[in-house]
Design a protein around this motif. Structure first.
Motif, PDB file in Angstrom:
ATOM      1  N   LEU A   1      40.134  11.328  22.479  1.00 45.71           N
ATOM      2  CA  LEU A   1      40.115  12.257  21.367  1.00 45.71           C
ATOM      3  C   LEU A   1      39.474  11.635  20.135  1.00 45.71           C
ATOM      4  O   LEU A   1      38.755  12.312  19.407  1.00 45.71           O
ATOM      5  N   THR A   2      39.769  10.374  19.922  1.00 41.87           N
ATOM      6  CA  THR A   2      39.195   9.714  18.755  1.00 41.87           C
ATOM      7  C   THR A   2      37.676   9.756  18.798  1.00 41.87           C
ATOM      8  O   THR A   2      37.030  10.084  17.802  1.00 41.87           O
ATOM      9  N   GLU A   3      37.101   9.466  19.952  1.00 49.17           N
ATOM     10  CA  GLU A   3      35.642   9.489  20.107  1.00 49.17           C
ATOM     11  C   GLU A   3      35.091  10.895  19.904  1.00 49.17           C
ATOM     12  O   GLU A   3      34.079  11.087  19.236  1.00 49.17           O
ATOM     13  N   VAL A   4      35.753  11.891  20.475  1.00 50.40           N
ATOM     14  CA  VAL A   4      35.289  13.276  20.370  1.00 50.40           C
ATOM     15  C   VAL A   4      35.244  13.734  18.917  1.00 50.40           C
ATOM     16  O   VAL A   4      34.228  14.244  18.446  1.00 50.40           O
ATOM     17  N   TYR A   5      36.332  13.551  18.205  1.00 55.02           N
ATOM     18  CA  TYR A   5      36.404  14.073  16.843  1.00 55.02           C
ATOM     19  C   TYR A   5      35.664  13.208  15.818  1.00 55.02           C
ATOM     20  O   TYR A   5      35.095  13.728  14.873  1.00 55.02           O
ATOM     21  N   SER A   6      35.646  11.902  16.010  1.00 55.37           N
ATOM     22  CA  SER A   6      34.936  11.062  15.042  1.00 55.37           C
ATOM     23  C   SER A   6      33.426  11.217  15.158  1.00 55.37           C
ATOM     24  O   SER A   6      32.698  11.024  14.186  1.00 55.37           O
ATOM     25  N   SER A   7      32.932  11.614  16.338  1.00 55.15           N
ATOM     26  CA  SER A   7      31.492  11.802  16.516  1.00 55.15           C
ATOM     27  C   SER A   7      31.058  13.259  16.324  1.00 55.15           C
ATOM     28  O   SER A   7      29.871  13.564  16.406  1.00 55.15           O
ATOM     29  N   SER A   8      31.981  14.141  16.041  1.00 55.81           N
ATOM     30  CA  SER A   8      31.663  15.554  15.840  1.00 55.81           C
ATOM     31  C   SER A   8      30.873  15.757  14.542  1.00 55.81           C
ATOM     32  O   SER A   8      31.331  15.344  13.470  1.00 55.81           O
ATOM     33  N   PRO A   9      29.716  16.425  14.618  1.00 58.48           N
ATOM     34  CA  PRO A   9      28.973  16.716  13.393  1.00 58.48           C
ATOM     35  C   PRO A   9      29.772  17.588  12.412  1.00 58.48           C
ATOM     36  O   PRO A   9      29.650  17.430  11.203  1.00 58.48           O
ATOM     37  N   LEU A  11      33.278  17.852  12.231  1.00 55.98           N
ATOM     38  CA  LEU A  11      34.572  17.332  11.795  1.00 55.98           C
ATOM     39  C   LEU A  11      34.621  15.823  11.596  1.00 55.98           C
ATOM     40  O   LEU A  11      35.601  15.307  11.070  1.00 55.98           O
ATOM     41  N   GLY A  12      33.605  15.101  12.020  1.00 59.60           N
ATOM     42  CA  GLY A  12      33.621  13.640  11.999  1.00 59.60           C
ATOM     43  C   GLY A  12      33.947  13.027  10.653  1.00 59.60           C
ATOM     44  O   GLY A  12      34.711  12.067  10.559  1.00 59.60           O
ATOM     45  N   ARG A  13      33.399  13.576   9.583  1.00 58.24           N
ATOM     46  CA  ARG A  13      33.648  12.983   8.257  1.00 58.24           C
ATOM     47  C   ARG A  13      35.071  13.226   7.759  1.00 58.24           C
ATOM     48  O   ARG A  13      35.535  12.550   6.849  1.00 58.24           O
ATOM     49  N   TYR A  14      35.791  14.171   8.364  1.00 67.30           N
ATOM     50  CA  TYR A  14      37.162  14.474   7.956  1.00 67.30           C
ATOM     51  C   TYR A  14      38.213  13.845   8.871  1.00 67.30           C
ATOM     52  O   TYR A  14      39.367  13.709   8.492  1.00 67.30           O
ATOM     53  N   PHE A  15      37.811  13.478  10.085  1.00 66.91           N
ATOM     54  CA  PHE A  15      38.752  12.964  11.077  1.00 66.91           C
ATOM     55  C   PHE A  15      39.249  11.576  10.704  1.00 66.91           C
ATOM     56  O   PHE A  15      38.476  10.716  10.303  1.00 66.91           O
ATOM     57  N   ARG A  16      40.567  11.359  10.843  1.00 69.96           N
ATOM     58  CA  ARG A  16      41.153  10.060  10.545  1.00 69.96           C
ATOM     59  C   ARG A  16      41.787   9.401  11.770  1.00 69.96           C
ATOM     60  O   ARG A  16      41.613   8.221  11.987  1.00 69.96           O
ATOM     61  N   SER A  17      42.567  10.151  12.555  1.00 74.86           N
ATOM     62  CA  SER A  17      43.221   9.529  13.710  1.00 74.86           C
ATOM     63  C   SER A  17      43.736  10.575  14.695  1.00 74.86           C
ATOM     64  O   SER A  17      43.871  11.745  14.359  1.00 74.86           O
ATOM     65  N   ALA A  18      44.027  10.083  15.911  1.00 71.16           N
ATOM     66  CA  ALA A  18      44.658  10.899  16.952  1.00 71.16           C
ATOM     67  C   ALA A  18      45.782  10.068  17.548  1.00 71.16           C
ATOM     68  O   ALA A  18      45.618   8.871  17.777  1.00 71.16           O
ATOM     69  N   GLN A  19      46.913  10.711  17.775  1.00 71.06           N
ATOM     70  CA  GLN A  19      48.069  10.005  18.307  1.00 71.06           C
ATOM     71  C   GLN A  19      48.751  10.855  19.361  1.00 71.06           C
ATOM     72  O   GLN A  19      48.972  12.051  19.155  1.00 71.06           O
ATOM     73  N   VAL A  20      49.076  10.243  20.515  1.00 75.84           N
ATOM     74  CA  VAL A  20      49.827  10.940  21.561  1.00 75.84           C
ATOM     75  C   VAL A  20      51.293  10.978  21.131  1.00 75.84           C
ATOM     76  O   VAL A  20      51.886   9.948  20.836  1.00 75.84           O
ATOM     77  N   PHE A  36      43.459  14.737   9.765  1.00 79.16           N
ATOM     78  CA  PHE A  36      42.211  14.933   9.052  1.00 79.16           C
ATOM     79  C   PHE A  36      42.458  14.758   7.564  1.00 79.16           C
ATOM     80  O   PHE A  36      43.537  15.053   7.065  1.00 79.16           O
ATOM     81  N   SER A  37      41.453  14.296   6.862  1.00 79.57           N
ATOM     82  CA  SER A  37      41.488  14.223   5.402  1.00 79.57           C
ATOM     83  C   SER A  37      40.517  15.290   4.910  1.00 79.57           C
ATOM     84  O   SER A  37      39.318  15.195   5.156  1.00 79.57           O
TER      85      SER A  37
END
Length: 67
Positions: A1-9, A11-20, A36-37
């Motif tokens: 999930l971290t890779e998906v959202y951090s590389s998203s055009p 949402l990437g700039r807003y994504f901070r973390s993913a936790q199970v 997200f921030s």
């Protein structure tokens, strides 16, 4: 999930973390928390960009692209 959202055009700039939060082998389900921030006063930002359907569709598109 971290890779998906951090590389998203989108949402990437807003994504901070993913936790199970929870994982079940029996039902093959995972509950996770995305952090997200976001800008504080952008009109329509929360209704559009941070819409749960939009966020899910980012993940779905990534899964489809891998197939």
């Amino acid at each position: 999930l971290t890779e998906v959202y951090s590389s998203s055009p989108a949402l990437g700039r807003y994504f901070r973390s993913a936790q199970v939060i929870s994982f079940s082998n029996e039902s093959s389900s995972v509950i996770y928390q995305l952090v997200f921030s976001v800008p504080s006063s952008t009109e329509g930002f929360m209704e559009n960009t941070m819409n749960p359907d939009f966020i899910r569709n980012i993940l779905r598109q990534n899964i489809y692209d891998e197939d």
